[in-house]
Write an enzyme that holds these catalytic residues in place. Structure first.
Site, mmCIF file in Angstrom:
data_model
loop_
_atom_site.group_PDB
_atom_site.id
_atom_site.type_symbol
_atom_site.label_atom_id
_atom_site.label_comp_id
_atom_site.label_asym_id
_atom_site.label_seq_id
_atom_site.Cartn_x
_atom_site.Cartn_y
_atom_site.Cartn_z
ATOM 1 N N TRP A 88 12.432 111.913 -56.376
ATOM 2 C CA TRP A 88 12.155 110.575 -56.914
ATOM 3 C C TRP A 88 10.768 110.471 -57.513
ATOM 4 C CZ3 TRP A 88 15.805 107.643 -58.465
ATOM 5 C CH2 TRP A 88 17.036 107.632 -57.808
ATOM 6 N N ASP A 162 6.963 103.492 -53.774
ATOM 7 C CA ASP A 162 8.399 103.306 -54.012
ATOM 8 C C ASP A 162 9.041 103.306 -52.624
ATOM 9 O OD1 ASP A 162 11.108 103.552 -54.458
ATOM 10 O OD2 ASP A 162 10.960 105.265 -55.829
ATOM 11 N N LYS A 186 19.829 100.133 -50.700
ATOM 12 C CA LYS A 186 19.858 101.037 -49.553
ATOM 13 C C LYS A 186 19.811 100.260 -48.235
ATOM 14 C CE LYS A 186 19.328 104.511 -52.509
ATOM 15 N NZ LYS A 186 18.075 104.613 -53.252
HETATM 16 C C1 LIG Z 1 17.774 105.013 -54.660
HETATM 17 C C2 LIG Z 1 16.364 105.170 -55.076
HETATM 18 C C3 LIG Z 1 15.915 104.694 -56.303
HETATM 19 C C4 LIG Z 1 16.983 104.038 -57.097
HETATM 20 O O1 LIG Z 1 16.853 103.747 -58.355
HETATM 21 P P1 LIG Z 1 18.015 102.887 -59.045
HETATM 22 O O2 LIG Z 1 17.483 102.732 -60.398
HETATM 23 O O3 LIG Z 1 18.075 101.592 -58.261
HETATM 24 O O4 LIG Z 1 19.275 103.678 -58.970
HETATM 25 C C5 LIG Z 1 14.583 104.848 -56.640
HETATM 26 N N1 LIG Z 1 13.715 105.445 -55.774
HETATM 27 C C6 LIG Z 1 14.125 105.895 -54.571
HETATM 28 C C7 LIG Z 1 13.155 106.506 -53.646
HETATM 29 C C8 LIG Z 1 15.466 105.764 -54.203
HETATM 30 O O5 LIG Z 1 15.892 106.191 -53.017
#
Ligand SMILES: *Cc1c(COP(=O)(O)O)cnc(C)c1O
Length: 355
Positions: A88, A162, A186
């Protein structure tokens, strides 16, 4: 989602509190939705102990959109620092490079995202507009249990986290954070809602090119009503906030209770994996995620059999992310301890049939 929340939503689906309407049918500017939004924000502020000088924004676009929206609002087109700890933060870095000079201050790429670079080793830029950190890497299973104190590291930059995949699973030390963002899907509610908690002094510096609907100041000035907010998702998250407030554990309540419960849940699974010669988790012990537990079978040719047996036992969505492989158990807030026990029982049983 907690079953209680889904049941309440089902009961209120056709007629919310005698209004004669479903929440989906309400005007977002009507009195009824106004109450839903106000309560959701107040409950969240209370649950996460958000200080008065932070604004809570309900937005759309998800975590990935925030990867662009944060630099559009905070970078001023200048230098920003990234701590790369997994998939991420890697994605966030790549997106930010479209808008500013994003640099890597630290990375755990050399050990395949299984550790946390010690904050004292981060090469921070003194002029950076912010420092980005993914406080729980959902795919790699790496969690930052204690947020760094950037001031103590010689940086005045605000910390951006994040917290998509651990929001409301543990308290947040706001004295160390400038901005936190996360998708709701989540731990809080259905997809479609993005939560942003931002320190007031960071508002009002968006790049000229920033879309108005994504300018934090515009969103804040309009109390998340500049454009139509994701009303039903906010309502569902609001029900989850009320559920969270009702939770207790060993004399604790709310998010502190969730943290205690999440520690117990994660410990149960990691302890089982660690004592087993058949399963393994590769993440360093000091930064193992309480929310997402990636694990591997020693004999990977048994993966499909493991998943099929799990499904038959009612244990779903255990396949690991394709970039990591193996398995992944996500133990979000709504997962009860009984669910983790059932998983461990199944894993033990599966292991015994393999010898
Ligand atoms: C699930 C997640 C995202 C999700 O991004 P979307 O655009 O909502 O799909 C972003 N950062 C993290 C750490 C995640 O786990």
């Amino acid at each position: 989602m907690p079953a209680e929340v889904l049941q309440q939503a089902a009961a209120e689906m056709l007629d919310w509190h005698g209004s004669g309407m479903s929440v989906m049918e309400m005007s977002h500017r009507g009195q009824e939705f106004g109450v839903i939004l106000k309560n959701a924000e107040a409950d969240l502020r209370e649950l996460l102990c958000v200080p008065a000088h932070f604004r809570i924004l309900f937005m759309q676009g998800g975590g990935l959109a925030e990867n662009a929206i944060v630099p559009l609002n905070l970078s001023r087109g200048e230098t920003v620092d990234f701590v790369v700890t997994g998939s991420w933060s890697q994605k966030s870095l790549k997106e930010a490079r479209r808008y500013c000079a994003a640099r890597v201050a630290a990375s755990n790429e050399a050990d395949h995202h299984t550790s946390l670079p010690a904050p004292a080793s981060w090469q921070l830029d003194r002029g950076a507009r912010y420092v980005h950190l993914c406080s729980n890497e959902t795919i790699n299973g790496v969690e930052v249990h204690e947020l760094p104190d950037l001031k103590a590291l010689g940086s005045d930059a605000p910390l951006v986290i994040d917290f998509s995949s651990h929001v409301a699973s543990r308290p947040v030390d706001w004295s160390r954070v400038g901005l936190a963002f996360g998708g709701a899907q989540k731990n809080l509610g259905p997809a479609g809602l993005t939560l942003v908690v931002v320190r007031e002094d960071l508002l009002g510096h968006a790049l000229q090119a920033c879309p108005s609907a994504f300018d934090y100041k515009t969103v804040a000035d309009n109390h998340s009503m500049y454009n139509t907010p994701p009303t039903f998702a906010i309502y569902m998250a609001g029900l989850t906030f009320q559920w969270l407030k009702r939770q207790t554990e060993g004399g604790l309540s709310g998010v502190a209770a969730m943290e205690a419960r999440n520690i117990t849940k994660a410990q149960l699974l990691y302890d089982f994996i660690d004592q087993s010669a058949f399963y393994s988790n590769k993440v360093a012990k000091d930064c193992r995620s309480r929310m997402n537990v990636p694990f591997f079978l020693r004999d990977e040719s048994r993966n499909e059999a493991f998943l099929a047996g799990a499904k038959a036992a009612g244990l779903l969505q255990l396949k690991g992310h394709k970039s990591v492989g193996g398995m992944r158990a996500s133990l979000y807030n709504a997962m009860p301890i009984e669910g983790v026990r059932a998983l461990v029982d199944y894993m033990r049983q599966f292991e015994q049939t393999q010898v």
